[in-house]
Design an enzyme around this catalytic site. Structure first.
Site, PDB file in Angstrom:
ATOM      1  N   ARG A 358       0.007  -6.755   0.984  1.00  0.00           N
ATOM      2  CA  ARG A 358      -0.030  -7.467  -0.363  1.00  0.00           C
ATOM      3  C   ARG A 358      -0.396  -6.368  -1.154  1.00  0.00           C
ATOM      4  O   ARG A 358       0.165  -6.553  -2.490  1.00  0.00           O
ATOM      5  CB  ARG A 358      -1.112  -8.374  -0.367  1.00  0.00           C
ATOM      6  CG  ARG A 358      -1.214  -9.259  -1.620  1.00  0.00           C
ATOM      7  CD  ARG A 358      -2.246 -10.457  -1.352  1.00  0.00           C
ATOM      8  NE  ARG A 358      -2.056 -11.311  -0.349  1.00  0.00           N
ATOM      9  CZ  ARG A 358      -1.476 -12.577  -0.373  1.00  0.00           C
ATOM     10  NH1 ARG A 358      -0.933 -12.453  -1.624  1.00  0.00           N
ATOM     11  NH2 ARG A 358      -1.032 -13.163   0.409  1.00  0.00           N
ATOM     12  N   GLU A 359      -1.364  -5.355  -1.213  1.00  0.00           N
ATOM     13  CA  GLU A 359      -1.810  -4.637  -2.243  1.00  0.00           C
ATOM     14  C   GLU A 359      -0.567  -3.421  -2.773  1.00  0.00           C
ATOM     15  O   GLU A 359      -0.578  -3.242  -3.739  1.00  0.00           O
ATOM     16  CB  GLU A 359      -2.917  -3.628  -1.767  1.00  0.00           C
ATOM     17  CG  GLU A 359      -4.409  -4.235  -1.575  1.00  0.00           C
ATOM     18  CD  GLU A 359      -4.388  -5.353  -0.293  1.00  0.00           C
ATOM     19  OE1 GLU A 359      -3.483  -4.929   0.446  1.00  0.00           O
ATOM     20  OE2 GLU A 359      -5.090  -6.058  -0.113  1.00  0.00           O
ATOM     21  N   THR A 360       0.326  -3.415  -1.724  1.00  0.00           N
ATOM     22  CA  THR A 360       1.359  -2.404  -2.084  1.00  0.00           C
ATOM     23  C   THR A 360       2.235  -2.965  -2.685  1.00  0.00           C
ATOM     24  O   THR A 360       3.045  -2.459  -3.737  1.00  0.00           O
ATOM     25  CB  THR A 360       2.101  -1.849  -0.776  1.00  0.00           C
ATOM     26  OG1 THR A 360       0.985  -1.658   0.351  1.00  0.00           O
ATOM     27  CG2 THR A 360       3.199  -1.019  -0.890  1.00  0.00           C
ATOM     28  N   THR A 361       2.771  -4.372  -2.650  1.00  0.00           N
ATOM     29  CA  THR A 361       3.561  -5.150  -3.638  1.00  0.00           C
ATOM     30  C   THR A 361       3.164  -5.148  -4.988  1.00  0.00           C
ATOM     31  O   THR A 361       3.837  -5.605  -6.001  1.00  0.00           O
ATOM     32  CB  THR A 361       3.892  -6.464  -3.268  1.00  0.00           C
ATOM     33  OG1 THR A 361       2.774  -7.027  -3.076  1.00  0.00           O
ATOM     34  CG2 THR A 361       4.262  -6.431  -1.654  1.00  0.00           C
TER      35      THR A 361
END
Length: 678
Positions: A358-361
């Site tokens: 989620r953080e990467t998106t």
């Protein structure tokens, strides 16, 4: 003929032949052709090894530690896909790349079956590398920009000539796989839909993840995304959030809508292919905060690209029913506005391809403020190879000269790269040009620019469309004295009618930029002729001085103010321009940074200086030129007519040299003494 002497005609022919051979070798000429996945991979590696100073090639899968997205054919003879697909990224720019150098992204075939986009992106790289040493304009672009090109962002689909990318047994449209748009999807693609349960949302395909990683590791000002099946240049907005929707084939309440817009929307909908069928069309739409910049850049790109077979690019916002229809999860709005429209950005955590956190998106405040354009290259996804054009037709207007689908889109991309950052340059005279070719530069002394204390210069502006103010700043070296000339305004070098009625012989190479000999109504170049002795203090009139001259310009200030009505976001709020490209030239306080790169705002753009050695004032220096001019004019007035009469009489009545020679020979024979035989 004496032995050992070469005829002059033969020598001239030999020189011309050697010049032609050298030019042909320096700039290869060839027809563009379609290439397979394996052929393009091999050619990209060859170019990277041949031009290591200006090209860096990498596989995005390795660079960003992404999972492999499937198998591709490693060669033309491969019976089936046998090696992991590579997403090759070509970085074009003279090394080292400064942190403030403008960056542009070019994406080829997002849809694997639209293979013309990959050819355009690949040949853009190849033509720039092969010609930048001989073409001063391309040399300027390579030395002052970084162009990131991904010819095959969807290699899995390109290798199979398939529109979508297959991910874990599911076909996904990578162009609609971005975290942007409405929070519900009535037409889910695959299990869970695009925005359904957690683990099934956006960024499922390798293609969209590569694009996402590129944006997170750069700070792009312009992006071009090539598609097919239509012919236009589109830009934001494209999401349903920014339009007045109408259900397709709806018949109620048509009276309250614009009947012409509805008719055009129906006509556009009938042209759409089955893969693009949406259930909504726009009757009207909001304009993006950067509508002025987007509209002007698209219009000028269409002009410079020119026509092919009588067809030119239309341009407009994607929520305009005359151009296209709205979409969900599109890359265009995500790349342009995800950083300043957080309420439109979705949060997702896909589980395809081993998952994506989620953080990467998530995006940053500076990553997604890029003017993004969809280039629909034509009504055919794979035009005939003979219509692609050739490398010789880069500045040609006719297909016989090499113009074609690939050629005109390369022109379009080069103009986009040029417009990323403004620059001001002097148009030097022939003597100054020879001075540069011999190793000099603008900062060297160019004494030919002064004549009797008069400075005459000509300059223009690149990297912009409209010039709000431009003037000269003249100062004395190693002193505090300076003054400016009158303020002028008009157009940039792009104000000419490039491509409107053809290129051909009308282009002349002038100090790094190709100009048209016919200018449009809006001026494209500026000139100033000023007496330096008149404006300098008395002390410099007596001793002389070293003068420094710079041209200054303020450009495209209309990009800061947005048109009305229908300007704003989904709730109708009015927003100022938000893109890096617009704010960097209109807001001196603008600053953004990401991944070691930054964008700094600047309003005044200056040219490289010209240094002029001004001699001490004297009547001889001041009036010598004018006295000689008066003498020459007097001689021409009083002696010109009789000299012309004498020349005409001699030319028409005098015998030729051969006749005179034959007559003299006869006279010599008659006067020669004869022997008398006894």
């Amino acid at each position: 003929m004496q032995q050992g002497r070469v005829p002059r005609a033969g020598l001239a022919v030999g020189v011309l032949l050697m010049t032609f051979i050298y030019a042909a070798a320096a700039t290869p000429k060839y027809r563009f052709k379609y290439m397979s996945y394996a052929e393009m991979v091999a050619e990209l590696h060859r170019l990277a090894s041949e031009y290591p100073d200006v090209m860096r090639l990498e596989d995005a899968v390795e660079t960003y530690s992404l999972p492999e997205g499937g198998l591709c054919r490693s060669g033309r003879d491969a019976a089936r896909p046998d090696k992991p697909c590579q997403v090759l990224v070509a970085r074009i720019g003279l090394k080292p790349v400064e942190r403030s150098r403008p960056q542009m992204l070019v994406l080829g075939s997002m849809h694997g079956d639209e293979q013309l986009g990959a050819m355009i992106a690949f040949y853009l790289v190849k033509v720039m590398l092969e010609r930048y040493r001989e073409d001063p304009w391309l040399g300027r672009l390579i030395s002052s920009r970084e162009i990131v090109v991904v010819p095959m962002p969807n290699p899995y689909g390109f290798d199979r000539m398939m529109r979508y990318e297959e991910v874990d047994g599911q076909l996904i449209d990578p162009n609609a796989d971005f975290p942007y748009g409405p929070d519900s999807d009535p037409n889910p693609v695959g299990p869970g839909g695009r925005n359904g349960t957690e683990g099934s949302g956006c960024l499922r395909a390798l293609t969209s993840r590569v694009v996402h990683e590129l944006f997170m590791s750069h700070i792009f000002r312009v992006a071009l995304v090539f598609h097919g099946k239509k012919e236009f240049i589109g830009y934001s907005w494209s999401s349903e959030s920014f339009c007045v929707p109408r259900v397709r084939n709806q018949t109620a309440d048509l009276a309250s809508q614009s009947r012409s817009a509805v008719t055009q929307a129906d006509a556009q909908s009938s042209e759409d292919d089955s893969d693009d069928e949406d259930q909504m069309t726009c009757v009207d739409g909001y304009r993006a905060p950067d509508a002025n910049a987007l509209s002007q850049v698209a219009t000028f790109m269409s002009l410079f690209a020119g026509s092919f077979k009588g067809s030119t690019f239309r341009s407009g916002a994607l929520n305009d029913p005359r151009i296209y229809h709205p979409s969900r999860g599109g890359m265009v709005d995500w790349a342009y506005s995800a950083s300043f429209m957080p309420d439109q950005v979705l949060t997702c955590e896909p589980d395809q391809l081993h998952g994506y956190s989620r953080e990467t998106t998530q995006v940053g405040n500076a990553t997604n403020r890029c003017l993004t354009f969809v280039i629909e290259t034509g009504h055919q996804v794979r035009p005939k190879e003979k219509d692609l054009g050739s490398s010789a037709g880069l500045y040609a207007a006719r297909s016989k000269q090499g113009n074609g689908h690939v050629t005109r889109n390369i022109r379009l991309a080069l103009m986009a790269a040029d417009l990323m950052e403004p620059y001001v340059f002097f148009i030097a005279n022939e003597e100054a040009s020879s001075h540069r070719r011999s190793g000099g530069s603008n900062v060297d002394v160019v004494s030919a620019l002064t004549r009797g204390g008069i400075l005459s210069v000509k300059w223009s502006v690149g990297g912009a469309l409209y010039v709000d103010q431009t003037y000269l700043v003249i100062d004395v070296v190693r002193s505090n004295f300076s003054f400016t000339t009158k303020v002028q305004s008009g157009g940039s070098m792009w104000a000419q009618n490039h491509g409107v009625d053809g290129y051909g012989e009308r282009f002349a190479k002038t100090e790094g930029v190709f100009f048209s000999s016919r200018s449009a109504n809006l001026r494209w170049a500026y000139s100033e002729s000023i007496s330096l002795y008149k404006y300098l203090p008395a002390v410099y009139r007596e001793t002389g001085a070293m003068i420094r001259v710079r041209a200054v310009a303020t450009v495209d200030q209309s990009w800061l103010e947005q048109p009305a009505p229908n300007s704003g976001d989904a709730r109708g709020r009015r927003l100022a321009s938000q893109s890096h490209m617009a704010r960097s030239r209109t807001d001196p306080d603008w600053f953004a940074t990401n991944a070691g790169y930054d964008v700094r705002g600047k309003v005044l753009y200056m040219s490289e200086p010209i240094r002029v050695r001004l001699p001490a004032f004297s009547l001889m220096v001041s009036w010598q030129a004018y006295i000689w001019e008066l003498l020459i004019v007097g001689v021409l007035i009083f002696f010109g007519p009789p000299l012309a009469w004498l020349y005409k009489s001699f030319y028409t009545n005098a015998p030729s040299a051969m006749t005179v020679r034959s007559r003299l020979r006869r006279v010599f024979e008659l006067t020669k003494p004869h022997r008398i035989r006894v």
